[in-house]
Each structure stands twice: as C-alpha cells, then as structure tokens.
Design a protein around this motif. Sequence first.
Motif, PDB file in Angstrom:
ATOM      1  N   ASP A 133       0.824  -1.210   0.000  1.00  0.00           N
ATOM      2  CA  ASP A 133       0.000   0.000   0.000  1.00  0.00           C
ATOM      3  C   ASP A 133       0.857   1.259   0.000  1.00  0.00           C
ATOM      4  N   ARG A 134       2.045   1.177   0.574  1.00  0.00           N
ATOM      5  CA  ARG A 134       2.920   2.349   0.646  1.00  0.00           C
ATOM      6  C   ARG A 134       3.766   2.524  -0.603  1.00  0.00           C
ATOM      7  N   TRP A 135       4.373   1.443  -1.071  1.00  0.00           N
ATOM      8  CA  TRP A 135       5.369   1.525  -2.134  1.00  0.00           C
ATOM      9  C   TRP A 135       4.864   1.062  -3.500  1.00  0.00           C
ATOM     10  N   GLY A 136       3.734   0.398  -3.534  1.00  0.00           N
ATOM     11  CA  GLY A 136       3.197  -0.049  -4.816  1.00  0.00           C
ATOM     12  C   GLY A 136       3.099  -1.558  -4.919  1.00  0.00           C
ATOM     13  N   ARG A 137       2.201  -2.024  -5.792  1.00  0.00           N
ATOM     14  CA  ARG A 137       1.953  -3.462  -5.932  1.00  0.00           C
ATOM     15  C   ARG A 137       3.125  -4.175  -6.612  1.00  0.00           C
ATOM     16  N   ARG A 138       3.671  -3.565  -7.667  1.00  0.00           N
ATOM     17  CA  ARG A 138       4.696  -4.251  -8.467  1.00  0.00           C
ATOM     18  C   ARG A 138       5.982  -4.550  -7.690  1.00  0.00           C
ATOM     19  N   PRO A 139       6.616  -3.567  -7.027  1.00  0.00           N
ATOM     20  CA  PRO A 139       7.882  -3.883  -6.352  1.00  0.00           C
ATOM     21  C   PRO A 139       7.732  -4.908  -5.231  1.00  0.00           C
ATOM     22  N   ILE A 140       6.589  -4.891  -4.532  1.00  0.00           N
ATOM     23  CA  ILE A 140       6.404  -5.842  -3.431  1.00  0.00           C
ATOM     24  C   ILE A 140       6.086  -7.232  -3.979  1.00  0.00           C
ATOM     25  N   MET A 141       5.390  -7.306  -5.087  1.00  0.00           N
ATOM     26  CA  MET A 141       5.163  -8.613  -5.709  1.00  0.00           C
ATOM     27  C   MET A 141       6.499  -9.225  -6.126  1.00  0.00           C
ATOM     28  N   ILE A 142       7.366  -8.415  -6.698  1.00  0.00           N
ATOM     29  CA  ILE A 142       8.696  -8.896  -7.092  1.00  0.00           C
ATOM     30  C   ILE A 142       9.474  -9.381  -5.872  1.00  0.00           C
ATOM     31  N   ALA A 143       9.453  -8.603  -4.794  1.00  0.00           N
ATOM     32  CA  ALA A 143      10.207  -8.952  -3.586  1.00  0.00           C
ATOM     33  C   ALA A 143       9.709 -10.251  -2.968  1.00  0.00           C
ATOM     34  N   THR A 144       8.399 -10.437  -2.911  1.00  0.00           N
ATOM     35  CA  THR A 144       7.851 -11.633  -2.269  1.00  0.00           C
ATOM     36  C   THR A 144       8.112 -12.887  -3.100  1.00  0.00           C
ATOM     37  N   ILE A 145       7.971 -12.787  -4.430  1.00  0.00           N
ATOM     38  CA  ILE A 145       8.249 -13.942  -5.293  1.00  0.00           C
ATOM     39  C   ILE A 145       9.735 -14.319  -5.185  1.00  0.00           C
ATOM     40  N   LEU A 146      10.609 -13.315  -5.191  1.00  0.00           N
ATOM     41  CA  LEU A 146      12.041 -13.575  -5.075  1.00  0.00           C
ATOM     42  C   LEU A 146      12.362 -14.249  -3.744  1.00  0.00           C
ATOM     43  N   MET A 147      11.693 -13.812  -2.691  1.00  0.00           N
ATOM     44  CA  MET A 147      11.974 -14.353  -1.367  1.00  0.00           C
ATOM     45  C   MET A 147      11.611 -15.826  -1.275  1.00  0.00           C
ATOM     46  N   TYR A 148      10.381 -16.191  -1.656  1.00  0.00           N
ATOM     47  CA  TYR A 148      10.021 -17.606  -1.486  1.00  0.00           C
ATOM     48  C   TYR A 148      10.720 -18.502  -2.491  1.00  0.00           C
ATOM     49  N   SER A 149      11.131 -17.967  -3.637  1.00  0.00           N
ATOM     50  CA  SER A 149      11.853 -18.779  -4.619  1.00  0.00           C
ATOM     51  C   SER A 149      13.261 -19.113  -4.140  1.00  0.00           C
ATOM     52  N   ILE A 150      13.984 -18.095  -3.702  1.00  0.00           N
ATOM     53  CA  ILE A 150      15.380 -18.294  -3.303  1.00  0.00           C
ATOM     54  C   ILE A 150      15.480 -19.215  -2.092  1.00  0.00           C
ATOM     55  N   PHE A 151      14.663 -18.969  -1.082  1.00  0.00           N
ATOM     56  CA  PHE A 151      14.802 -19.755   0.147  1.00  0.00           C
ATOM     57  C   PHE A 151      14.253 -21.165  -0.001  1.00  0.00           C
ATOM     58  N   SER A 152      13.348 -21.368  -0.948  1.00  0.00           N
ATOM     59  CA  SER A 152      12.939 -22.728  -1.265  1.00  0.00           C
ATOM     60  C   SER A 152      14.098 -23.472  -1.920  1.00  0.00           C
ATOM     61  N   GLY A 153      14.761 -22.830  -2.876  1.00  0.00           N
ATOM     62  CA  GLY A 153      15.891 -23.468  -3.545  1.00  0.00           C
ATOM     63  C   GLY A 153      17.033 -23.785  -2.594  1.00  0.00           C
ATOM     64  N   LEU A 154      17.262 -22.913  -1.617  1.00  0.00           N
ATOM     65  CA  LEU A 154      18.342 -23.152  -0.655  1.00  0.00           C
ATOM     66  C   LEU A 154      18.068 -24.349   0.245  1.00  0.00           C
ATOM     67  N   THR A 155      16.797 -24.748   0.355  1.00  0.00           N
ATOM     68  CA  THR A 155      16.457 -25.925   1.158  1.00  0.00           C
ATOM     69  C   THR A 155      17.121 -27.177   0.592  1.00  0.00           C
ATOM     70  N   TYR A 156      17.415 -27.174  -0.698  1.00  0.00           N
ATOM     71  CA  TYR A 156      18.097 -28.300  -1.335  1.00  0.00           C
ATOM     72  C   TYR A 156      19.405 -28.625  -0.618  1.00  0.00           C
ATOM     73  N   PHE A 157      20.090 -27.598  -0.092  1.00  0.00           N
ATOM     74  CA  PHE A 157      21.415 -27.790   0.504  1.00  0.00           C
ATOM     75  C   PHE A 157      21.354 -28.003   2.012  1.00  0.00           C
ATOM     76  N   ALA A 158      20.169 -27.923   2.620  1.00  0.00           N
ATOM     77  CA  ALA A 158      20.056 -27.946   4.076  1.00  0.00           C
ATOM     78  C   ALA A 158      20.284 -29.346   4.644  1.00  0.00           C
ATOM     79  N   ASN A 159      21.086 -29.420   5.697  1.00  0.00           N
ATOM     80  CA  ASN A 159      21.341 -30.689   6.379  1.00  0.00           C
ATOM     81  C   ASN A 159      21.111 -30.603   7.889  1.00  0.00           C
ATOM     82  N   ASP A 160      20.667 -29.447   8.339  1.00  0.00           N
ATOM     83  CA  ASP A 160      20.450 -29.219   9.763  1.00  0.00           C
ATOM     84  C   ASP A 160      18.992 -28.867  10.001  1.00  0.00           C
TER      85      ASP A 160
END
Length: 448
Positions: free
Chosen positions: A107-134
């Motif tokens: 609501d403050r900064w706009g729909r587009r930049p926050i949509m980009i940020a949220t998609i990037l966040m769940y994509s990257i940290f999901s992919g990093l789960t591949y390497f998790a051993n703890d």
Amino acid sequence: MDDEKRNPEEPAVDGPGEPVVLDPGGSSSGRWYDGVTRYQWLILIIACAGWVFDVYEGQIFNITRSDMLLEVLDGDEAAAKAWGDNFLAIFLAGGTIGGLLFGSLADRWGRRPIMIATILMYSIFSGLTYFANDIYVIGVLRFLVALGIGGEWAVAASLVAEVFPKKARAQAAGIFHASSILGTWLAALSGILVGSHWRYAYLLGVLPALLIVWVRASVKEPERWQAIRNSDVGQKSGSFRDLLLNPKWNGLAFRGMLLAAVGLGTFWSVTVAGQDLVRALLLSLGTDPEVAGAKSKFAYGIVQAAGGGAGLLAFGPLCARFGRKPTFIAYHILGLLIVPVVCFLPQTYTQMLFILPVFGFLTLGMHSGYAIYFPELFPTHIRATGASFCFNGGRLLAVPVLFFSGWLKGREDVSLQHAVWWLSSLFLVGIVVMLTLPETKQRDLVEN
C-alpha cells in the motif's frame, strides 16, 4: 480494444489497458468477461502464476516432510513427527508476519515492487532448502519462505480487485484463488516423481523467480493506487493505525480475520484429514501399509483436490449471482453436512473416491471468497493491508485450532472419524461471523 467493440459502460483505457478512471464499473449485462482487456487478462495470469507457486511451496513440505525429517534426524520417527508439527506452526507464523509486513508495504510503495520482492523471497529460500542438512536451518528457511508466500497473496488479490471491472471482479478473483489447485497438483506430482529424493522438489521451487522478469516488464501500478498516493490520503497508506483504530475499518478487519481463521482452521484440521481418513479406511480393510499410503496420497492429492478446485472455481460465479454473504453461508452449511458423510458412510476405497470430490468442493471452495471479499471491504490506501490482515491474521488464529486438532486426534479414546466430525463444528462460527458482515455484491471498491 477498438472503441466500437468496447462495452459502452466500460472505462476508456490508456497505455497497456489500465483504466484511466477510478471506477472500472462495467455493465451488469452480458457475459462477465465482455469488455475485459488484454492487459487485465495478463494481470490475472501473472497473479495466478504467483499463487500457484505460493501453494506449491506450502504443499511440497506436507508431501515430502516424512522423507526430509527422517533423513535429517537420522531416522528418529518420534522426533520427525514432533518437528513436523513445529514446522507447520513456524510456517503459519511466517505467513502471518510476511502478509502483514508486505501487505502494508504494497500500500505504501506499490503493488509491483512488493510482488517482485515476495516472489524472489520464497523462490530463493525454497531453492536453498536443497542444501540444508540441519533441522534448525530448515526451520529458518521454512519461515523465510512463508514470509514471501504470506505477502504475495495480499498483493496479488488487491491487484486483481483493482484492475478488473466491477462486474468481472468476483469471477476474476475466484479464478485467481482457484489456481491454487494447480499448485497442489504440481506438488503432488513432484513428490511422486522425486520419491525419497526430496531435495529436488525444493530445487524446483526456484522456478518462480523467472516470473520476476515478466512482472517487471508487464505490471503497471493501478490508477487507483497512483491517485491515492498523490493525495492527502496517501500519507496513511499501509497504516495499521488507520486499519485497527479507525472504527470504520477495525470491525471489518477483525471479523474478516475470524472468518479466515474458520476456513484455514478447518482446512488444516478437516480438509487435509481426507488423506488420513482414506488411509485409516484402507488399513481397516487389511491393505498393506505402503499401498495404503500411496493410495491415500492419490485420493487426497489428485481426486479430492480436483473437487476442491471445482469448488474454488464455482465460488466466483455463485457469489456474483447470489451475493457474497449467501454463498459463504451456503458453503459453510454444506461443508458442515458433508463431513459426517465422508467420515462414516464409505465402506470401500471406491466409495471414498466418489465422495472425496464433493468433500473437497464444499470444504475448500469457500477459500476463493477470501480473495474476492477481503479486498472489497477496505479502501485503496489500506486495501492490501486490510486483506492481508484478514487472511494472514486468520493463519495465526488457526494455530490453536491445529494444536487442539492434534491433541484430539491423538487421543486413544477418540476415533479419527469422530475427531474430524467434531472439528467441523467450526463451520458454525463462520456462519455466525458472516451474518454480521456487509454484502459487497455490485458495490464499487471503497476509496475512503
């Protein structure tokens, strides 16, 4: 779209098809999609794609968690079960925090930049789960994935509501939320394909990051949001103070949160129990446990999910025709009635397969209503904030339901069937809450 082909009551468009005026009302006659522009369809497709992978990221853990936790915890089944429940609570908490945070920022900064940020966040940290051993690293990653998922839903739901004309808003938002079923199917198929090699299923979760290029190139900020940002009201954009302390909005926010809590609580305690009900039935019939597990996953992930998808798709047209309140109430009543049927009536696996789609239709379909209804309750400057507070706040309220559900289902003196039936009484709360909320059918989006 040529002027002579445009619905006369549809607003003129500029640039990529974004309505210039603040009220994209549209005519109430004709087919709902008459006059919908190419850009509006594009927004719906992008919103659906983001939501599909949102759901994938959540469901893939349910499907792979047994293999994941047993590997990481060196085969300790008791610890794996305990950590599985803990991770579910962590995921719900992350989704709540992410939804509230990113909804306000949208609501403050706009729909587009926050949509980009949220998609990037769940994509990257999901992919990093591949390497998790703890186990603790996995917990942190699941929390960060949930932050992105919680935020993306609120942004996408608000964007669809603001871009589509009034007569098409319910159907478009219903399609948006119904696309979640594709995420469930994708997770189920991925789980089947990777088998015990669970890491590859999380590596697939990196793919949504490719959406960012599309979002960056295609999505424009809605005229509604731009107009509010440049006005005096824009100073209060994304304000939780305005949402929660203003008597005009706080009652709607808290009742909407309670409505979502009923849906999310019954989803995790009742709807998801379809898999366990099938497995329990098969084991009672003497089926081999491994075969029972495979058949129950298919029954839940494919058959029941198909019925749930149909219910999600049906909600939009039904509430456009009959109104939001009657449709919500009808789904809650019928959901209450179908639960004892699926718990006690089937005596064979085939009978269960016939009933499960109806069970999924009636207990899951109401979730489309949240994407339709919540953005309609709040003005543009707190629309994503309010919708996110309702939906993601409902996640937090659902946590005690999950703990109670686990305790009830774990009691030796209570059968699984009776536990699920008793938990379905939550639908009664949803009916009462919905009776106190306003009807928004054919109402323009609120501006202030």
